[in-house]
Write a protein that holds these residues in place. Structure first.
Motif, short mmCIF file in Angstrom:
data_model
loop_
_atom_site.label_atom_id
_atom_site.label_comp_id
_atom_site.label_asym_id
_atom_site.label_seq_id
_atom_site.Cartn_x
_atom_site.Cartn_y
_atom_site.Cartn_z
N GLU A 1 0.85 -1.39 0.06
CA GLU A 1 0.09 0.08 0.06
C GLU A 1 0.87 1.22 -0.12
N LEU A 2 1.90 1.15 0.79
CA LEU A 2 2.89 2.26 0.72
C LEU A 2 3.35 2.71 -0.41
N VAL A 3 4.09 1.62 -1.22
CA VAL A 3 4.53 1.92 -2.49
C VAL A 3 3.53 2.33 -3.74
N GLU A 4 2.32 1.98 -3.69
CA GLU A 4 1.00 2.21 -4.38
C GLU A 4 0.80 3.86 -4.18
N LEU A 5 0.90 4.12 -2.96
CA LEU A 5 0.34 5.60 -2.37
C LEU A 5 1.46 6.37 -3.15
N VAL A 6 2.70 6.23 -2.78
CA VAL A 6 3.72 7.09 -3.18
C VAL A 6 3.72 7.29 -4.96
N ARG A 7 3.52 5.98 -5.32
CA ARG A 7 3.66 5.97 -6.98
C ARG A 7 2.41 6.85 -7.64
N GLU A 8 1.48 6.63 -6.72
CA GLU A 8 0.19 7.55 -7.43
C GLU A 8 0.42 8.93 -7.16
N ALA A 9 0.99 9.31 -5.91
CA ALA A 9 1.28 10.98 -5.74
C ALA A 9 2.28 11.32 -6.83
N ASP A 10 3.10 10.52 -7.23
CA ASP A 10 4.01 10.95 -8.24
C ASP A 10 3.62 10.96 -9.43
N ARG A 11 2.79 10.18 -9.77
CA ARG A 11 2.20 10.20 -11.04
C ARG A 11 1.39 11.34 -11.38
N ALA A 12 0.53 11.82 -10.26
CA ALA A 12 -0.16 13.02 -10.19
C ALA A 12 0.30 14.32 -10.13
N THR B 1 12.51 5.97 -10.57
CA THR B 1 12.08 4.68 -11.45
C THR B 1 10.72 4.26 -11.15
N GLY B 2 10.44 4.32 -9.96
CA GLY B 2 9.21 3.57 -9.35
C GLY B 2 9.45 2.25 -9.05
N GLU B 3 10.92 1.67 -9.15
CA GLU B 3 11.15 0.40 -8.72
C GLU B 3 11.42 0.15 -7.28
N VAL B 4 10.99 -0.91 -6.82
CA VAL B 4 11.86 -1.47 -5.36
C VAL B 4 12.72 -2.11 -5.39
N ARG B 5 13.91 -1.84 -4.84
CA ARG B 5 15.22 -2.53 -4.90
C ARG B 5 15.69 -2.70 -3.67
N THR B 6 16.67 -3.57 -3.44
CA THR B 6 17.49 -3.79 -2.17
C THR B 6 18.92 -3.07 -2.38
N VAL B 7 19.29 -2.20 -1.35
CA VAL B 7 20.23 -1.60 -1.42
C VAL B 7 21.50 -1.90 -0.36
#
Length: 360
Positions: A36-47, A153-159
């Motif tokens: 849900e956190l990922v989708e909320l952030v992506r949604e805000a960024d798209r808008a 990039t909208g990607e989830v990654r391990t750093v």
């Protein structure tokens, strides 16, 4: 997701910061899990909406006008342990877990490493962002990796920890909104003993010599007692804890400037022993609290109308006495910073993140 947004919209951010200061966000939503956190952030960024990601609010100063954008509160949860069989344990923690509860849980499992970081307010996701540290231990010594959402990039990654630029109270993630931490991984020891005790005050409280390792539960109790004596353990009834913790970082003076700065401090204070600690390449880290006191700002020093004060227990904490505004707090912070600069030629840097507000 929509229900969470509707129920929580237009909420004041003051109730989500340990300073209890700040105006409302235009929109306020809560993320209960990492997806849900990922989708909320992506949604805000798209808008194209401005976004403020909220953890425990312990390192945040929000303007009185609030935040013109979407505030997303992280409420994700989950703690898992993986024993590797070599005396080490990998601890994986979701970003929304309360940090001190994580430390308490690790200590309860007899795991060593986090005990000196007891009592630090906030959520786990913030710990690598500012490389939290206390009593001689920093998260950088224990961190293995983080999972993050790269907003570019909208990607989830391990750093890996080594790519985060972890330094004194900082990282490549601090004061930037380009990534959101989703979870962290830490490496702990299962022998029930602490990290070597390095900090003199803690060693004295424990009655041990520097370098000794001590049962983790004993160290945790001592750290909580020390922090409590400085008003650094949250207490709703104690205005000395209505703060963002240490407001200024300890300044690091490079090798070229150091002799002149020390001479000026010694001349102004008449003291020949200025507290300092090696910071590499001949540089030294000075004590911000010591400088603040010697510049004339003692414990309990009052700001505008007495609505804000330096803590009566610790000069590094700027506190809301119950009716303050963010402007009151920034006025006091600016006065203290300018006083230290005028007295000693050292410019203090704020440790909290300032949201839509600045020191004058």
């Amino acid at each position: 997701m929509e229900a969470a947004r509707t129920a929580a919209s237009s909420r004041s951010l003051a109730s989500h910061t340990t300073l209890r200061l700040g105006g409302p966000a235009t929109e306020f939503v809560t993320a209960a899990d990492s997806g849900e956190l990922v989708e909320l952030v992506r949604e805000a960024d798209r808008a194209g909406r401005r976004l403020l990601v909220l953890g425990g609010g312990s390192n945040l100063v929000v303007s009185d006008e609030g935040f013109d954008g979407t505030a997303v509160r992280i409420a994700t949860s989950g703690i898992t342990y993986h024993r590797s069989g070599d005396g080490l344990v990998r601890l994986t923690v979701e970003a929304g877990e309360d940090w001190d509860a994580v430390v308490a849980d690790a200590v309860g499992h007899g795991l060593g490493g986090l005990e000196c970081l007891s009592g630090i307010p906030g959520l786990t996701g913030a710990t690598p962002v500012q490389n939290v540290g206390a009593y001689g231990v920093e998260i950088s010594e224990l961190l293995v990796s983080v999972d993050l959402l790269d907003r570019r990039t909208g990607e989830v990654r391990t750093v890996p920890a080594g790519e985060l630029g972890l330094s004194y109270r900082s990282s490549v993630l601090k004061r930037t909104d380009r990534a959101v931490v989703l979870r962290v991984r830490l490496r702990l020891r299962e022998d029930g003993l602490s990290e070597p005790v390095r900090y003199g005050e803690l060693a004295g409280a424990l009655g041990v010599t520097a370098g000794e390792r001590v049962p983790v539960d004993r160290v945790r109790r001592a750290v909580l007692e020390l922090r409590g004596g400085k008003g650094m353990v949250l207490d709703r009834e104690d205005h000395d804890t209505w703060s963002a913790g240490s407001f200024f970082t300890n300044p690091i003076v490079d090798a070229e400037r150091l002799p002149g700065v020390l001479e000026r401090i010694e001349r102004r204070t008449g003291e020949r022993r200025v507290p300092r600690y090696p910071a590499g390449d001949g540089a030294a880290k000075l004590s911000a609290a010591w400088l603040i006191e010697r510049a004339g700002f003692g414990k309990g020093y009052s700001g505008p109308g007495g609505r804000v004060r330096l803590s009566t227990k610790h000069t590094l904490a700027l506190t809301n006495r119950g009716s303050a505004t963010t402007e009151d707090l920034l006025s006091l912070a600016s006065e203290v910073r300018e006083g230290v600069r005028e007295s000693f030629g050292v410019l203090l840097a704020p440790e909290p993140v300032l949201v839509d507000c600045l020191l004058r």
